[in-house]
Design a protein around this motif. Sequence first.
Motif, PDB file in Angstrom:
ATOM      1  N   ASN A 250       8.583  18.599   5.585  1.00 44.21           N
ATOM      2  CA  ASN A 250       9.068  17.722   6.650  1.00 44.21           C
ATOM      3  C   ASN A 250      10.520  18.032   6.998  1.00 44.21           C
ATOM      4  O   ASN A 250      10.925  17.922   8.168  1.00 44.21           O
ATOM      5  CB  ASN A 250       8.972  16.255   6.227  1.00 44.21           C
ATOM      6  N   LEU A 251      11.304  18.409   6.012  1.00 51.60           N
ATOM      7  CA  LEU A 251      12.709  18.730   6.244  1.00 51.60           C
ATOM      8  C   LEU A 251      12.841  19.857   7.265  1.00 51.60           C
ATOM      9  O   LEU A 251      13.640  19.774   8.206  1.00 51.60           O
ATOM     10  CB  LEU A 251      13.381  19.123   4.930  1.00 51.60           C
ATOM     11  N   LEU A 309      20.847  17.342  -1.017  1.00 43.67           N
ATOM     12  CA  LEU A 309      21.475  18.655  -1.178  1.00 43.67           C
ATOM     13  C   LEU A 309      20.823  19.702  -0.276  1.00 43.67           C
ATOM     14  O   LEU A 309      21.500  20.400   0.488  1.00 43.67           O
ATOM     15  CB  LEU A 309      21.419  19.100  -2.643  1.00 43.67           C
ATOM     16  N   LEU A 310      19.512  19.856  -0.355  1.00 44.65           N
ATOM     17  CA  LEU A 310      18.842  20.863   0.467  1.00 44.65           C
ATOM     18  C   LEU A 310      18.995  20.568   1.961  1.00 44.65           C
ATOM     19  O   LEU A 310      19.257  21.503   2.740  1.00 44.65           O
ATOM     20  CB  LEU A 310      17.365  20.979   0.075  1.00 44.65           C
ATOM     21  N   PRO A 311      18.858  19.312   2.413  1.00 46.71           N
ATOM     22  CA  PRO A 311      19.117  19.047   3.833  1.00 46.71           C
ATOM     23  C   PRO A 311      20.542  19.418   4.265  1.00 46.71           C
ATOM     24  O   PRO A 311      20.741  19.944   5.360  1.00 46.71           O
ATOM     25  CB  PRO A 311      18.883  17.541   3.955  1.00 46.71           C
ATOM     26  N   HIS A 312      21.527  19.151   3.412  1.00 45.01           N
ATOM     27  CA  HIS A 312      22.912  19.489   3.737  1.00 45.01           C
ATOM     28  C   HIS A 312      23.070  21.000   3.887  1.00 45.01           C
ATOM     29  O   HIS A 312      23.595  21.488   4.902  1.00 45.01           O
ATOM     30  CB  HIS A 312      23.842  18.960   2.644  1.00 45.01           C
ATOM     31  N   GLU A 313      22.625  21.753   2.899  1.00 43.79           N
ATOM     32  CA  GLU A 313      22.825  23.207   2.936  1.00 43.79           C
ATOM     33  C   GLU A 313      21.995  23.863   4.031  1.00 43.79           C
ATOM     34  O   GLU A 313      22.433  24.847   4.644  1.00 43.79           O
ATOM     35  CB  GLU A 313      22.506  23.819   1.566  1.00 43.79           C
ATOM     36  N   TYR A 314      20.825  23.323   4.299  1.00 43.46           N
ATOM     37  CA  TYR A 314      19.992  23.869   5.374  1.00 43.46           C
ATOM     38  C   TYR A 314      20.667  23.650   6.726  1.00 43.46           C
ATOM     39  O   TYR A 314      20.681  24.547   7.584  1.00 43.46           O
ATOM     40  CB  TYR A 314      18.623  23.201   5.329  1.00 43.46           C
ATOM     41  N   VAL A 355      20.797  12.116   7.277  1.00 43.02           N
ATOM     42  CA  VAL A 355      19.840  11.732   8.314  1.00 43.02           C
ATOM     43  C   VAL A 355      18.541  12.530   8.167  1.00 43.02           C
ATOM     44  O   VAL A 355      17.441  11.973   8.233  1.00 43.02           O
ATOM     45  CB  VAL A 355      20.464  11.920   9.706  1.00 43.02           C
ATOM     46  N   LEU A 356      18.660  13.839   7.976  1.00 46.07           N
ATOM     47  CA  LEU A 356      17.463  14.664   7.829  1.00 46.07           C
ATOM     48  C   LEU A 356      16.702  14.331   6.547  1.00 46.07           C
ATOM     49  O   LEU A 356      15.464  14.387   6.525  1.00 46.07           O
ATOM     50  CB  LEU A 356      17.824  16.143   7.878  1.00 46.07           C
TER      51      LEU A 356
END
Length: 493
Positions: A250-251, A309-314, A355-356
């Motif tokens: 979903n991300l 973490l993963l949403p931020h780096e993505y 948000v993501l």
Amino acid sequence: MTHRLLLAPLFFLASVHGAPEPQPIVDSIPSARDVAWPGVIALSVDATDNTRGIFRVTEIIPVASAGPLVLLYPEWLPGNHSPTGQIPKLAGLKFSAGGQPLPWGRDPVDVFAFHVTMPAGATSLTAEFQFLSATDPGQGRIVATPDMLNLQWNSVALYPAGHFTRQITVAASVKLPAGWKAATALEPAAQEGATIRYRPVAFDVLVDSPIFAGANVRVETLAPGVRLNIVADQPEQLAATEEQLQFHRNLVTQAVKLFGAQHYDHYDFLFALSDRQGGIGLEHQRSSEDGVAGHYFTDWSASLTDRDLLPHEYTHSWNGKYRRPADLWTSDFRTPMQDSLLWVYEGQTQFWGYVLAARAGLISKPDTLDAFASIAASLDTRAGRTWRPLLDTTNDPVVAQRQPKGWVSWQRSEDYYNEGLLIWLDADSLIRELSGDTRSLDDFARAFFGVNDRDWSQLTYTFDDIVQTLNGVQPHDWASFFRTRVDNTSEHA
């Protein structure tokens, strides 16, 4: 009285005739030019001594002529926002040409530079050295354990001065412990036993394409061309459920929907689950280095604070890597970076990371709103804002080098992350209010980041570009909006 009268003229004469004069500082390192380095550099790394964390390097650099040559070790690293190159960990350096050893000297001003003179007739220079990675957290981040490693090419490579890094081509290879698997945005060209050879790329792309490798690896496809590469201390820690994987799928769906374009040909999350390797969150154009505790999947409730973490780096693939502040983009890894727009680069990424994560289901909406409230409350009490504007905290990566602070409320820290989040939350609310809820910061994201689909070079921006794009979304005095919040001191967050 007589004694003092005799001393005065002697002192005066000494100050005039005996005082030293400063020696001029001579910069003998050629400035980077946008011209190609002749030939392809062969970079070979032996990473099999993972228990001691010693990386052994052999680098063969083609040369076109005899005479002086300057080689640089990367100092200013993208994503670190400061000069964090680990030059103290380089050891055992030797140069040779045609099998004959060559003397070298470290530059007396820039200790990241090495001078060597190429003899007549030589066509290549061989450099050999070791990167002695940290064996204790007090020495830095642990990057190698008996079960996994994180290879950052900037730690194991020298590059010739005088050229943009995008004009230096490198063919890299790595030898891993037997049975290990590797994940990286680089494309393999061949594998011979435990040695993987990668297709040649520009040096800046190489540095932007680290490796995670280990004995326990699981790879999941989240979307076409987007992979989640999980490396763990123990095989049982790889046990992600279908529901957990769906949150990560979903991300990708939500990020592409938000930005409207992708700035990579493919993307690899490099995700380490470890209680021994040091944690990390570092962005790259086509990948990200993400490291959390080993229980991320197996104790899902306890991993709540790691799930942004993963949403931020993505998000950084769009904000920071593709769209990059103009004063932060540099032609090589020696030129100092200027961090004045980190409240956009990191602050808006912090906003979209939360948000993501919520839109993907990784974090619930109530938990996300609680996180925003906690950030606002903690920053509102920082007395340092009365003397230090938010803009000056963008210098903190260089000033403080992320060292512990005794009085963080008064000193402030890298507040451009979370106070940047609050500013963009405020901007989103204002756009919604002024437009009657017909527009939001989503419209800015698509207009600003969603251009040139599948282009994965860099497109720089300035403060004026941000203001212009926002005015295209919703007319307002955005320049004053940001100047008030970023440039000035204040009583409240």
